[in-house]
Design a protein around this motif. Structure first.
Motif, short mmCIF file in Angstrom:
data_model
loop_
_atom_site.label_atom_id
_atom_site.label_comp_id
_atom_site.label_asym_id
_atom_site.label_seq_id
_atom_site.Cartn_x
_atom_site.Cartn_y
_atom_site.Cartn_z
N CYS A 163 -5.81 12.48 4.19
CA CYS A 163 -4.04 12.10 5.05
C CYS A 163 -3.02 12.44 3.99
O CYS A 163 -3.45 11.83 3.40
CB CYS A 163 -4.36 10.04 5.27
SG CYS A 163 -5.05 9.11 6.52
N ASP A 164 -2.10 13.09 3.89
CA ASP A 164 -1.42 13.72 3.18
C ASP A 164 -0.41 13.17 3.89
O ASP A 164 0.51 13.75 4.70
CB ASP A 164 -1.71 15.18 3.54
CG ASP A 164 -0.56 16.22 2.24
OD1 ASP A 164 -0.28 15.21 1.45
OD2 ASP A 164 -0.46 17.33 2.71
N GLU A 165 0.36 12.45 3.14
CA GLU A 165 2.08 11.19 2.68
C GLU A 165 2.08 10.96 4.14
O GLU A 165 2.90 11.53 5.06
CB GLU A 165 3.38 12.07 2.16
CG GLU A 165 2.96 12.75 1.43
CD GLU A 165 3.44 11.54 0.60
OE1 GLU A 165 3.64 10.50 -0.10
OE2 GLU A 165 3.32 12.21 -1.35
N PRO A 166 0.82 10.35 4.45
CA PRO A 166 0.86 10.04 6.00
C PRO A 166 1.99 9.00 6.60
O PRO A 166 2.57 8.89 8.08
CB PRO A 166 -0.23 9.16 6.01
CG PRO A 166 -0.48 8.36 5.13
CD PRO A 166 0.01 9.53 3.91
N THR A 167 2.96 7.83 5.53
CA THR A 167 3.59 7.58 6.58
C THR A 167 5.41 7.78 6.00
O THR A 167 6.38 7.39 5.66
CB THR A 167 3.48 6.02 4.83
OG1 THR A 167 3.74 6.58 3.86
CG2 THR A 167 2.85 5.01 5.67
N GLY A 168 5.33 9.20 5.19
CA GLY A 168 5.94 9.97 4.19
C GLY A 168 7.23 10.22 5.58
O GLY A 168 8.16 10.37 5.35
N ALA A 169 7.17 10.27 6.80
CA ALA A 169 8.08 10.43 7.51
C ALA A 169 8.77 9.14 8.24
O ALA A 169 9.65 8.92 9.69
CB ALA A 169 7.59 11.47 8.53
N LEU A 170 8.06 7.83 8.09
CA LEU A 170 8.26 6.92 8.64
C LEU A 170 9.15 5.73 7.81
O LEU A 170 9.05 6.04 6.73
CB LEU A 170 6.81 6.03 9.29
CG LEU A 170 6.17 7.19 9.94
CD1 LEU A 170 4.81 6.45 9.61
CD2 LEU A 170 6.17 6.60 11.50
N ASP A 171 9.76 4.71 8.46
CA ASP A 171 10.23 3.84 8.06
C ASP A 171 9.51 2.84 7.04
O ASP A 171 8.23 3.10 7.58
CB ASP A 171 11.43 3.18 8.60
CG ASP A 171 10.57 1.83 10.26
OD1 ASP A 171 10.04 1.12 9.30
OD2 ASP A 171 10.33 2.58 10.83
N TYR A 172 9.34 2.38 6.17
CA TYR A 172 9.37 1.08 5.23
C TYR A 172 8.57 0.38 5.76
O TYR A 172 7.18 0.16 5.96
CB TYR A 172 10.27 0.08 4.83
CG TYR A 172 9.70 -1.38 3.68
CD1 TYR A 172 8.98 -0.55 2.64
CD2 TYR A 172 9.21 -2.16 4.01
CE1 TYR A 172 9.15 -1.17 1.46
CE2 TYR A 172 9.03 -2.85 2.66
CZ TYR A 172 8.62 -2.77 1.91
OH TYR A 172 7.38 -3.38 0.94
N ASN A 173 8.13 -0.51 7.23
CA ASN A 173 7.51 -1.77 8.06
C ASN A 173 6.67 -0.20 8.79
O ASN A 173 5.56 -1.27 8.80
CB ASN A 173 8.37 -2.41 7.96
CG ASN A 173 9.09 -3.58 7.90
OD1 ASN A 173 8.38 -4.18 6.62
ND2 ASN A 173 10.42 -3.99 8.18
N THR A 174 7.06 0.64 9.39
CA THR A 174 6.09 1.30 10.24
C THR A 174 5.29 2.00 8.98
O THR A 174 4.19 1.12 9.96
CB THR A 174 6.92 2.23 10.93
OG1 THR A 174 8.07 1.57 11.81
CG2 THR A 174 6.53 2.74 11.85
N GLY A 175 5.31 2.21 7.85
CA GLY A 175 5.02 2.82 7.35
C GLY A 175 3.79 2.21 6.74
O GLY A 175 2.19 2.55 6.85
N LYS A 176 3.62 0.57 6.12
CA LYS A 176 3.41 -0.39 6.04
C LYS A 176 2.37 -0.65 6.89
O LYS A 176 0.80 -0.36 7.35
CB LYS A 176 3.95 -1.06 5.48
CG LYS A 176 4.03 -1.75 4.20
CD LYS A 176 4.76 -3.12 3.71
CE LYS A 176 4.63 -3.19 2.60
NZ LYS A 176 4.96 -4.82 2.01
#
Length: 234
Positions: A163-176
């Motif tokens: 997984c390469d920066e899998p939360t990079g395009a997501l907001d904080y809570n969604t990333g979590k």
């Protein structure tokens, strides 16, 4: 009994005219089966080079790369193509979904090319999208699209999930919630999950943390008590 993933003195050199750049400079580390591993380092540190070599998208110039007893670093192009297809699940910062296929069809695409695929609809249910199978990517939120891309990677039934920066395009809570899904998948399915990130805070949730800086491993630590991602702030 060796480690599941092993890099031994791995180097990657790029030549641009007269200039040579060591993107990876004698990198060594191990990851065990079923671990949730975070590889962390600043931009340009060599994380993506490591990901590309481990994922079979790039070859190393020196050293040995092993996965599950196979010497990936000796593979030719045909063997690397097969390895990428069957053994590695990829999750990127951008979801790379096929826009004119439904969520279910996107996941089925992956399972069609594999030897022992998981059921596409069951895999979508696993990532919490049983109600969204017939939706097209444009009808899904960013977090939902990333869940589809995780399901697509898992449906291949790969040996490792990269997984390469899998939360990079997501907001904080969604990333979590996405990181929690990756960690839960690691635990419930016994998958070896490797997350590449520049976000130091995420390291608290890992079983193993590998720090990369200027193309070398500066530190590798095991974390006996990973913090649930819900309790991590950044």
């Amino acid at each position: 009994m060796g480690h599941f993933v092993s890099f031994d003195q791995v180097s990657k050199i790029y030549r641009m005219g007269e200039v040579t750049i060591k993107a990876a400079d004698k990198i060594s580390f191990e990851i065990d089966k079923g671990e949730f591993c975070v590889i962390v380092g600043p931009s340009g540190a060599g994380k993506t080079t490591v990901l590309n070599m481990l994922g079979g998208m790039d070859t190393c110039d020196e050293g040995t790369i092993l996965l599950d007893g196979s010497r990936i670093s000796d593979y030719n192009q045909k063997e690397l193509t097969r390895y990428r297809r069957y053994d590695v699940g990829f999750v990127f910062q951008f979801y790379n979904l096929v826009q004119n296929l439904t969520a279910l069809e996107n996941v089925e695409l992956a399972s069609e090319i594999c030897e022992n695929p998981l059921d596409a609809s069951e895999t979508l249910a696993h990532v919490g999208l049983s109600e969204r199978m017939d939706n097209f990517p444009a009808q899904l939120s960013g977090g939902e699209q990333q869940r589809v891309s995780i399901a697509r990677a898992l449906a291949k039934n790969p040996k490792i999930l990269l997984c390469d920066e899998p939360t990079g395009a997501l907001d904080y809570n969604t990333g979590k919630t996405i990181l929690k899904l990756l960690q839960d998948t690691c635990r419930s399915m016994g998958k070896t999950v490797i997350v590449i990130t520049h976000n130091q805070a995420i390291t608290a949730m890992a079983d193993r943390v590998i720090h990369i800086k200027s193309g070398t491993v500066t530190d590798m630590a095991l974390n006996p008590n990973p913090t649930p991602v819900e309790r991590i702030e950044w």
